[in-house]
Write a protein that holds these residues in place. Structure first.
Motif, PDB file in Angstrom:
ATOM      1  N   GLY A  52       4.241   8.009  -6.414  1.00  0.00           N
ATOM      2  CA  GLY A  52       5.519   7.325  -6.250  1.00  0.00           C
ATOM      3  C   GLY A  52       5.980   7.198  -4.808  1.00  0.00           C
ATOM      4  O   GLY A  52       6.866   6.401  -4.506  1.00  0.00           O
TER       5      GLY A  52
ATOM      6  N   ARG B 291       6.152   5.977  -1.046  1.00  0.00           N
ATOM      7  CA  ARG B 291       5.870   4.635  -0.531  1.00  0.00           C
ATOM      8  C   ARG B 291       5.173   4.654   0.827  1.00  0.00           C
ATOM      9  O   ARG B 291       5.360   5.569   1.625  1.00  0.00           O
TER      10      ARG B 291
ATOM     11  N   HIS C  47       4.600  -0.423  -0.788  1.00  0.00           N
ATOM     12  CA  HIS C  47       3.669  -0.103  -1.874  1.00  0.00           C
ATOM     13  C   HIS C  47       3.857   1.357  -2.279  1.00  0.00           C
ATOM     14  O   HIS C  47       4.367   2.169  -1.506  1.00  0.00           O
ATOM     15  N   SER C  48       3.391   1.686  -3.472  1.00  0.00           N
ATOM     16  CA  SER C  48       3.341   3.072  -3.931  1.00  0.00           C
ATOM     17  C   SER C  48       2.048   3.257  -4.717  1.00  0.00           C
ATOM     18  O   SER C  48       1.313   2.296  -4.936  1.00  0.00           O
TER      19      SER C  48
ATOM     20  N   ASP D 268       0.481   5.575  -8.258  1.00  0.00           N
ATOM     21  CA  ASP D 268       0.744   6.523  -9.332  1.00  0.00           C
ATOM     22  C   ASP D 268      -0.255   7.675  -9.231  1.00  0.00           C
ATOM     23  O   ASP D 268      -1.111   7.691  -8.334  1.00  0.00           O
TER      24      ASP D 268
ATOM     25  N   PHE E  30       0.673  -0.062  -6.355  1.00  0.00           N
ATOM     26  CA  PHE E  30       1.674  -1.015  -6.831  1.00  0.00           C
ATOM     27  C   PHE E  30       2.403  -1.604  -5.634  1.00  0.00           C
ATOM     28  O   PHE E  30       2.667  -0.896  -4.662  1.00  0.00           O
TER      29      PHE E  30
ATOM     30  N   GLU F 238       5.945  -2.701  -4.510  1.00  0.00           N
ATOM     31  CA  GLU F 238       7.293  -2.376  -4.977  1.00  0.00           C
ATOM     32  C   GLU F 238       8.348  -3.346  -4.441  1.00  0.00           C
ATOM     33  O   GLU F 238       9.294  -3.662  -5.134  1.00  0.00           O
TER      34      GLU F 238
ATOM     35  N   ASP G 230      12.297  -4.121  -7.002  1.00  0.00           N
ATOM     36  CA  ASP G 230      11.979  -3.715  -8.386  1.00  0.00           C
ATOM     37  C   ASP G 230      10.739  -4.427  -8.919  1.00  0.00           C
ATOM     38  O   ASP G 230      10.674  -4.771 -10.099  1.00  0.00           O
TER      39      ASP G 230
ATOM     40  N   HIS H  68       7.264  -3.292  -8.845  1.00  0.00           N
ATOM     41  CA  HIS H  68       6.333  -2.362  -9.493  1.00  0.00           C
ATOM     42  C   HIS H  68       5.185  -3.127 -10.158  1.00  0.00           C
ATOM     43  O   HIS H  68       4.899  -2.994 -11.348  1.00  0.00           O
ATOM     44  N   TYR H  69       4.507  -3.940  -9.339  1.00  0.00           N
ATOM     45  CA  TYR H  69       3.431  -4.807  -9.799  1.00  0.00           C
ATOM     46  C   TYR H  69       2.089  -4.202  -9.384  1.00  0.00           C
ATOM     47  O   TYR H  69       1.841  -3.987  -8.194  1.00  0.00           O
TER      48      TYR H  69
END
Length: 191
Positions: free
Chosen positions: A54, A56, A74-75, A77, A83, A85, A116, A118-119
């Protein structure tokens, strides 16, 4: 030489057991994820940056046509999936804009932003731009200007889960864990 007494044998056994547990823990205990940046044609990393799931990191650059600043946050998991962000920019340029159904548009000062998101992008390849484009990876307040060292080269970005011993080795190894900082200060308008 005097033989070891029972208390001495017990102390050695306890100490050996503790050392074994520490080594096994370092090998088995998950310690987050790491962002790997490698030339697209090799597996030899130019950067390995530990991250908490999570947490970044940011790619900052200047649009090659409009010469306006862009930030892509980006982040990752815990499995190492990358992802996107958030994206921030002054104005739409070629290749910029919102994807239908992904995130929402907001104003952040003079910048437009898609938040938002989160792709999932998983692994991606970036053709690093010229020094004028200044592709810069920002991680924990450190900047790594990829364009200064790798202009016009393809770089692969991917994440991997890491164990405790790997996370510690990244922090203490040359060329890893942020040992190639351009600056200890984040870019002025990063946030």
């Amino acid at each position: 030489m005097k033989p070891m007494t029972r208390p001495g044998i017990a102390a050695v056994a306890r100490l050996s057991g503790l050392v074994f547990i520490l080594i096994a823990g370092a090998i088995l205990i998950p310690a987050g994820v790491a962002l790997h940046v490698t030339p697209a044609e090799t597996d030899t990393p130019i950067l390995v940056l530990p991250l908490a799931p999570g947490e970044r990191f940011c790619l900052h650059y200047y649009h090659s046509v409009e010469n306006t600043p862009i930030w892509e946050d980006h982040s990752m998991d815990k499995a190492g999936t990358i992802f996107i962000e958030e994206e921030r920019y002054e104005k739409f340029g070629a290749g910029m804009g919102k994807m239908p159904g992904v995130g929402r548009m907001v104003q952040k000062g003079k910048y437009e932003a898609i938040v938002d998101m989160h792709y999932p992008v998983n692994m991606f390849v970036l053709r690093v731009g010229s020094p004028k484009v200044a592709h810069t990876l920002i991680w924990r307040g450190q900047q790594f200007n990829l364009s200064k060292r790798f202009a016009h080269q393809r770089m692969r970005f991917f994440g991997r889960p890491v164990k405790l011993y790997q996370a510690l080795s990244y922090l203490f190894s040359a060329g890893r864990g942020g040992s190639w900082p351009e600056s200890k200060q984040p870019h002025k308008e990063h946030r």
